[in-house]
Scaffold this active site. Sequence first.
Site, PDB file in Angstrom:
ATOM      1  N   GLU A 161       0.822  -1.220   0.000  1.00 15.94           N
ATOM      2  CA  GLU A 161       0.000   0.000   0.000  1.00 15.94           C
ATOM      3  C   GLU A 161       0.854   1.268   0.000  1.00 15.94           C
ATOM      4  O   GLU A 161       0.517   2.269   0.633  1.00 15.94           O
ATOM      5  CB  GLU A 161      -0.974   0.013   1.193  1.00 15.94           C
ATOM      6  N   GLY A 162       1.942   1.197  -0.736  1.00 14.50           N
ATOM      7  CA  GLY A 162       2.848   2.338  -0.834  1.00 14.50           C
ATOM      8  C   GLY A 162       4.008   2.194   0.113  1.00 14.50           C
ATOM      9  O   GLY A 162       3.825   2.098   1.324  1.00 14.50           O
TER      10      GLY A 162
END
Length: 592
Positions: free
Chosen positions: A436-437
């Site tokens: 998620e990044g």
Amino acid sequence: MPFYSKRDLQFQLFENQKVLELTCFKYFEDHSQETFQMVLEAADQIAVTSLFPLLTDMDRNEPQLIGGKIKVHEGMKKIVRQFGQDGWINATFSYEEGGQQLPNTIHLAAGFIFQAANYSSSVYPFLTTGAANLIRTFGSQQLIDTFTPNMYNGKWQGTMALTEPDAGSSLTDLSTMAIPTEKEGVFKIQGQKIYISCGDHDACENVIHLMLARIKGAPAGVKGISLFVVPQKRVPDNEPNDVLTEGIYHKMGYKGAPIAHLMIGSNDSAEGYLVGEANKGLSYMFQMMNEARVGVGMNAAAIGTAAFQSSLAYAKERPQGRKITEKDPSKPQIPIIEHADVKRMLLFQKSVTEGALSLLFFCAKLGDLVHVAEGKEKEEASLLLDLLTPIAKTYPSEICCLTTSAAVQILGGAGYTTDFPVEQYYREARIHPIHEGTTGIHGLDLLGRKVLMQEGKALQLFAAEIIKTISSAKKLNHLIPFAEKLEKYLQRAQQTSFHLFGKASQNPEEFLSDASLYLEYIGILTISWQWLSQGITAHEALDKGSPETDFYKGKLMAMRYFFEYELVKMDGLGKRLVSDDMLTVEMKGEWF
């Protein structure tokens, strides 16, 4: 063995974050402390009876790709359906959609219980929640009617399919293609996706991918990305949709949830259904990603909490050595929790995990306010949540890699064996700074975008919130030194930020070169603020004569630890952030 503290969860929700304030809004007015407690008790029952017992077995018997299908732990079939039948997947949605209009704050708290019990098993249902939420928010009524009912009831799995071999964090380079057909809104999808969580498994009847692709002829870059529903099997005929599982990734931790490599449209027959408008897919997907990022922070905090509880229980029981001042070897050994260095490691875990939880529930409450509030309150909640999201995702993710390591250290040699769960927690914590990044991406997001948006308005709101807490703490004599210390570090952080902003237009590469360090720097400040807030709550409870003196004194000691051991780390980070030595910019690859 406990895997989380029920008492601390009650403190975080009802005493410190005052979650019952949400019931003043019409959307949540049917709820009360009683209904919230029922939800938390139900989550605890599932965690204790269904999830935690499979923690070790799911790690030892990881998913396998057999005959083109991923086989997962047999126990997941019952668990996935249980989440669906009990209404967990769509609990936050409206009554009209079959939901319970539950605040996201309480839903996230239930998720925390599940994740602390067995992170791998908790992933399946909440991926479906995010995917279904995208369809219900941006999809046509036909897509909603076709796909969401069986996602809500747990029969169908939902996923987020972004990553490609040559397009991970850089979605600009995404190459999966969508070719229009004669049917309106129906496209042929061709490409491949990697690292797709729960992208295929035999604990469900169908997998519904929310997939990013580029419509043929669309603009280059992120402006040409669209969002599609791409089912593994077509609905309603249940025929294969040319979405093939090419491989499975075997991971160092979090092994119970499969991560798939998918080939789409190898036989030119994969159908995808456009969600919303063409070329707006990335903006739609960011809704799910932003929700997921706070969720990832909670995943990390939950695993860190479980490791803390495990090492705490061990430290209370394990005899080793004697007090430094005790010279008589015939005297019995003492539990290792009586040694100062062990208490230091336990306080590190406690202060970090409970500080992170405080921030995460604060962010969840902001998310609820964005959903139900109006006017200025809604706008300010949205801005503050935007600013805090990269911190809420990254601080727990990075620091819980260290706290789980401390848990292993407390157990010593035993911690390095599979006889105790802390080695599993240590491995499972490591994914969270990546998915998620990555931390680097969130550092760029915070420094390069969030603190500058609307001419720094979000940063001003953030500072105002901290100042408000400092002002409250100054009214309590015992907290004045902590309030003054935080005030000093807030002022330094503001000066450091303004120094960096001066580089933004002159040399963007230098400005952003230490963005990850800036994220760590502001993260420490943020958790210190949250600890001062918890300190106020604990101090007031003691002043009112609460009989739970051990609990509240433990809170105040954890606050003291964080201010004494963690807040001061801002000194070194701040010195680096204002330095003119741009060595990472000047360094050349061939010099390595």
